[in-house]
Design an enzyme around this catalytic site. Structure first.
Site, short mmCIF file in Angstrom:
data_model
loop_
_atom_site.label_atom_id
_atom_site.label_comp_id
_atom_site.label_asym_id
_atom_site.label_seq_id
_atom_site.Cartn_x
_atom_site.Cartn_y
_atom_site.Cartn_z
N ILE A 137 11.15 -5.68 2.88
CA ILE A 137 10.07 -5.53 3.40
C ILE A 137 9.70 -5.80 4.53
CG2 ILE A 137 9.78 -4.22 0.80
CD1 ILE A 137 8.80 -7.10 -0.35
N ASP A 138 8.81 -5.70 4.77
CA ASP A 138 7.72 -6.25 5.89
C ASP A 138 7.70 -7.67 5.71
OD1 ASP A 138 8.74 -4.16 7.54
OD2 ASP A 138 6.97 -3.16 7.25
#
Length: 308
Positions: A137-138
């Site tokens: 995930i970012d």
């Protein structure tokens, strides 16, 4: 070479470089894929390829994974919010602002460094800089990640993600009010040809199919709280899809033109994660609450709405 060291991919798009394609659908970095290609470990429809070779839909890629590289990330003493752990997997709630794995400009204070400070061994299939990493995930997206400790777990989880059987529910605050309380966004994604740090919706045949389902949870003044379910898992998928329908994620530095809430990063949280345990076959499901900054933002938006 053992059967577990051979991975097969059926190409879903046309016209993309094979090194970039495998870096997106596989569990390796683009540099690793290029090393595999240089070593003759990758074939496209039975033929050895170059990194610049273009793929065509329905072709078959076979990767003969070479011996694992030594993991050389420096372990770091960083606290982890652990939701589950056993001999095969560990599920953690990644804080907002933490990069998942080392990359140029982000070699320290990463989730991988924190994991190696806590765990003696992680699966090496992801390579020296991404041990155990099955999905990401970012940086400014918070929430749940499952990490593989063993190669058995890595292969099993990778297949579950490939088959879209993993449950991934996100929550976000987005700009504006959606015209429907539920819906599906089915729009292919690829690297933006003009802004290489961004992804973009592309015409059919030029990107990978991407599907996001949304459901409105609550509405505020100028904002909406939504639940999002990923059917596919493309880079920046939720962020691009929401911007595409005119409701970018609040605080998003790439896809929203302004940040009036002062979030300095997207209001996006990986709230729910579910998968089948690689060894026991048990169904596991986890939920993580909003991080404090987003919880406070929702509370503030709720107060503004109530004051009308």
């Amino acid at each position: 070479m053992q059967e577990a060291d051979v991975m097969t991919f059926h190409v879903e798009v046309s016209g993309e470089r094979i090194d970039r394609y495998l870096a997106e659908v596989g569990s390796w970095s683009r540099a690793q894929v290029q090393q595999f290609i240089e070593g003759g470990h990758i074939t496209l429809n039975g033929k050895v390829v170059r990194a610049s070779s273009k793929v065509t839909k329905d072709q078959q890629i076979i990767v003969h994974v070479p011996p694992l590289a030594t993991i050389d990330v420096i372990p770091e003493d960083i606290p982890l919010d652990i939701y589950y752990e056993d001999e095969d997997v560990i599920v953690v709630n990644k804080p907002r602002g933490m990069v998942v794995h080392p990359a140029p400009g982000h070699m320290r204070n990463t989730l991988v460094g924190a994991l190696l400070g806590h765990i003696e061994h992680l699966s090496g299939i992801g390579g020296a800089l991404r041990p155990g990493i099955v999905h990401r995930i970012d940086k400014d997206t918070s929430g749940l990640l499952v990490v593989a400790k063993t190669d058995l777990a890595h292969h099993s989880l990778s297949n579950q993600f490939k088959e879209h059987s993993v449950i991934r529910l996100y929550e976000a605050i987005v700009h504006g009010h959606l015209s429907s309380s539920t819906g599906m966004i089915d729009a292919p994604l690829a690297r933006d040809p003009h802004k290489r740090q961004q992804m973009a919706v592309m015409p059919d045949g030029y990107g990978k199919r991407a599907i996001t389902h949304f459901q409105v949870i609550d509405s505020y003044i100028n904002y909406t709280h939504v639940r999002l379910r990923l059917e596919t898992g493309r880079t920046h998928q939720i962020r691009v899809h929401m911007a595409y329908i005119g409701h970018p994620v609040a605080g998003d530095p790439l896809y929203a033109s302004r940040d009036p809430l002062g979030l300095s990063g997207q209001a996006l949280h990986a709230k729910t994660l579910g998968f089948i345990h690689p060894r026991s076959g048990q169904e596991l499901l986890f939920h993580a609450p909003w991080p404090p900054i987003l919880e406070a933002t929702v509370a503030d938006l709720t107060r503004r709405k109530a004051s009308l």
